[in-house]
Design an enzyme around this catalytic site. Sequence first.
Site, PDB file in Angstrom:
ATOM      1  N   LYS A  70     -48.619   4.222  10.116  1.00 17.88           N
ATOM      2  CA  LYS A  70     -49.978   4.347   9.559  1.00 17.88           C
ATOM      3  C   LYS A  70     -50.849   5.371  10.297  1.00 17.88           C
ATOM      4  CE  LYS A  70     -50.665  -0.181   7.435  1.00 17.88           C
ATOM      5  NZ  LYS A  70     -51.575  -1.325   7.344  1.00 17.88           N
ATOM      6  N   ASP A 107     -57.254  -0.996   2.854  1.00 14.35           N
ATOM      7  CA  ASP A 107     -57.355  -2.351   3.421  1.00 14.35           C
ATOM      8  C   ASP A 107     -58.785  -2.895   3.387  1.00 14.35           C
ATOM      9  OD1 ASP A 107     -54.677  -2.760   3.967  1.00 14.35           O
ATOM     10  OD2 ASP A 107     -54.800  -2.015   6.018  1.00 14.35           O
TER      11      ASP A 107
HETATM   12  N1  LIG Z   1     -53.781  -9.234   4.282  1.00 14.30           N
HETATM   13  C1  LIG Z   1     -53.607  -7.928   4.325  1.00 14.30           C
HETATM   14  O1  LIG Z   1     -53.618  -7.213   3.307  1.00 14.30           O
HETATM   15  C2  LIG Z   1     -53.422  -7.262   5.648  1.00 14.30           C
HETATM   16  C3  LIG Z   1     -53.664  -5.867   5.795  1.00 14.30           C
HETATM   17  C4  LIG Z   1     -53.490  -5.284   7.054  1.00 14.30           C
HETATM   18  C5  LIG Z   1     -53.085  -6.075   8.135  1.00 14.30           C
HETATM   19  N2  LIG Z   1     -52.859  -7.405   7.948  1.00 14.30           N
HETATM   20  C6  LIG Z   1     -52.461  -8.276   9.080  1.00 14.30           C
HETATM   21  O2  LIG Z   1     -53.428  -8.139  10.113  1.00 14.30           O
HETATM   22  C7  LIG Z   1     -52.810  -8.368  11.380  1.00 14.30           C
HETATM   23  C8  LIG Z   1     -53.222  -7.274  12.362  1.00 14.30           C
HETATM   24  O3  LIG Z   1     -52.663  -6.032  11.917  1.00 14.30           O
HETATM   25  P1  LIG Z   1     -52.949  -4.671  12.721  1.00 14.30           P
HETATM   26  O4  LIG Z   1     -52.251  -3.597  11.971  1.00 14.30           O
HETATM   27  O5  LIG Z   1     -54.402  -4.525  13.021  1.00 14.30           O
HETATM   28  O6  LIG Z   1     -52.161  -4.963  14.101  1.00 14.30           O
HETATM   29  P2  LIG Z   1     -52.344  -4.264  15.507  1.00 14.30           P
HETATM   30  O7  LIG Z   1     -52.981  -2.922  15.359  1.00 14.30           O
HETATM   31  O8  LIG Z   1     -51.034  -4.386  16.190  1.00 14.30           O
HETATM   32  O9  LIG Z   1     -53.421  -5.210  16.287  1.00 14.30           O
HETATM   33  C9  LIG Z   1     -53.045  -6.482  16.719  1.00 14.30           C
HETATM   34  C10 LIG Z   1     -54.256  -7.220  17.280  1.00 14.30           C
HETATM   35  O10 LIG Z   1     -53.831  -8.529  17.681  1.00 14.30           O
HETATM   36  C11 LIG Z   1     -54.219  -8.762  19.034  1.00 14.30           C
HETATM   37  N3  LIG Z   1     -53.230  -9.612  19.702  1.00 14.30           N
HETATM   38  C12 LIG Z   1     -51.879  -9.521  19.603  1.00 14.30           C
HETATM   39  N4  LIG Z   1     -51.300 -10.468  20.379  1.00 14.30           N
HETATM   40  C13 LIG Z   1     -52.317 -11.158  20.973  1.00 14.30           C
HETATM   41  C14 LIG Z   1     -52.363 -12.262  21.871  1.00 14.30           C
HETATM   42  N5  LIG Z   1     -51.238 -12.841  22.333  1.00 14.30           N
HETATM   43  N6  LIG Z   1     -53.570 -12.737  22.252  1.00 14.30           N
HETATM   44  C15 LIG Z   1     -54.709 -12.152  21.785  1.00 14.30           C
HETATM   45  N7  LIG Z   1     -54.732 -11.111  20.931  1.00 14.30           N
HETATM   46  C16 LIG Z   1     -53.554 -10.617  20.527  1.00 14.30           C
HETATM   47  C17 LIG Z   1     -54.257  -7.389  19.663  1.00 14.30           C
HETATM   48  O11 LIG Z   1     -55.038  -7.436  20.823  1.00 14.30           O
HETATM   49  P3  LIG Z   1     -54.894  -6.275  21.955  1.00 14.30           P
HETATM   50  O12 LIG Z   1     -55.714  -5.127  21.478  1.00 14.30           O
HETATM   51  O13 LIG Z   1     -55.421  -6.915  23.179  1.00 14.30           O
HETATM   52  O14 LIG Z   1     -53.417  -5.950  22.062  1.00 14.30           O
HETATM   53  C18 LIG Z   1     -54.883  -6.575  18.525  1.00 14.30           C
HETATM   54  O15 LIG Z   1     -56.276  -6.754  18.493  1.00 14.30           O
HETATM   55  C19 LIG Z   1     -51.305  -8.415  11.109  1.00 14.30           C
HETATM   56  O16 LIG Z   1     -50.906  -9.761  11.138  1.00 14.30           O
HETATM   57  C20 LIG Z   1     -51.148  -7.828   9.728  1.00 14.30           C
HETATM   58  O17 LIG Z   1     -50.039  -8.371   9.043  1.00 14.30           O
HETATM   59  C21 LIG Z   1     -53.026  -8.008   6.747  1.00 14.30           C
END
Ligand SMILES: NC(=O)c1ccc[n+]([C@@H]2O[C@H](COP(=O)([O-])OP(=O)(O)OC[C@H]3O[C@@H](n4cnc5c(N)ncnc54)[C@H](OP(=O)(O)O)[C@@H]3O)[C@@H](O)[C@H]2O)c1
Length: 299
Positions: A70, A107
């Site tokens: 992305k 999104d």
């Molecule tokens: N429904 C939909 O259409 C849709 C669309 C997009 C995304 N999503 C979902 O949204 C979620 C996030 O996606 P993303 O692309 O933003 O992921 P990402 O960029 O990898 O960000 C992950 C986030 O989770 C936090 N995190 C991960 N492990 C953690 C832990 N053990 N304790 C506390 N915080 C933790 C990270 O914190 P740090 O910064 O501290 O690492 C970061 O803020 C995913 O589950 C994805 O499937 C859904």
Amino acid sequence: MVNGSTRLLGVIGWPVAHTLSPAMQNAALAARGLNYIYVPLPVPPERLPAALYGLPALGFVGVNVTVPHKEAVLPYMAELTPIAMAVGAVNTIVVREDGSLLGDNTDGAGFLDDLRAHGIRVGESPDEAPSPYRRALIVGAGGAARAVAYVLAGAGMEVAVVNRTLERALDLCATIRRAWPEAPITAHPFPSALARLAPEADLIVNATSLGLHEADPLPWDPAVPFLPRQVVYDLIYTGRTPFLALAEQYGARAIGGLGMLIYQGARAFELWTGVPAPVEVMAAALEKRRNAPCQPFAF
Ligand SMILES: NC(=O)c1ccc[n+]([C@@H]2O[C@H](COP(=O)([O-])OP(=O)(O)OC[C@H]3O[C@@H](n4cnc5c(N)ncnc54)[C@H](OP(=O)(O)O)[C@@H]3O)[C@@H](O)[C@H]2O)c1
């Protein structure tokens, strides 16, 4: 029926075998009688540039982009929409007539569409009473959190971002302020700031990846209660997460991310085809896949 006039769409990711998008998009294309096909395109990172250069040459109309590409696709876009530029991530590419690539991120719009579908209006409009949703609390500061923060701040909400890595939350706030200079958006550490911020929030969003796997800890402090007036939204779309279950125990309104997944896909469909997306058909296609045994989720 694929023939010589069939137009091409797809999703670029690595891996991409378990993506839900082909089922959802092909059902929508068939329902609208459009001669397109949407295919999974597994592209390893080292082949991403070649794959992107090849899209116009192969006659693709557009593609979705998923993990891990992305952010990596950004330098290959001739133009970015304001949200894709602000968020720094592209989930939808449109191949234009001249073969140049337009990068968008659907999104945020998908998230707002789903709130609206649940009767939740954020932001002000001159013809309507003031929205009761004024303060948002977003847990997480990754790409999804950025998209959600962008649209909520753009709608005039006060936004608090709570993240394990505080620097990332601070960076998110700086990014959003570049797009919306007046935005009241603040960054806080996870989980210590939750107790102070939660009671003030009208809308609470889990935008972390916690909840995807059964063994994950909560993206929340279980000692911090939710309130019945609050809407609690989990971007995770695999079903009723422990986070949503906890919110429901307190009487809050809990919403999972499946609707956002559908609406972000619907927005992409409309960008590519210019035809209104059959949202119910897309939801039914996803529901069918969700109920299939042992199907992992991705999009
Ligand atoms: N429904 C939909 O259409 C849709 C669309 C997009 C995304 N999503 C979902 O949204 C979620 C996030 O996606 P993303 O692309 O933003 O992921 P990402 O960029 O990898 O960000 C992950 C986030 O989770 C936090 N995190 C991960 N492990 C953690 C832990 N053990 N304790 C506390 N915080 C933790 C990270 O914190 P740090 O910064 O501290 O690492 C970061 O803020 C995913 O589950 C994805 O499937 C859904």
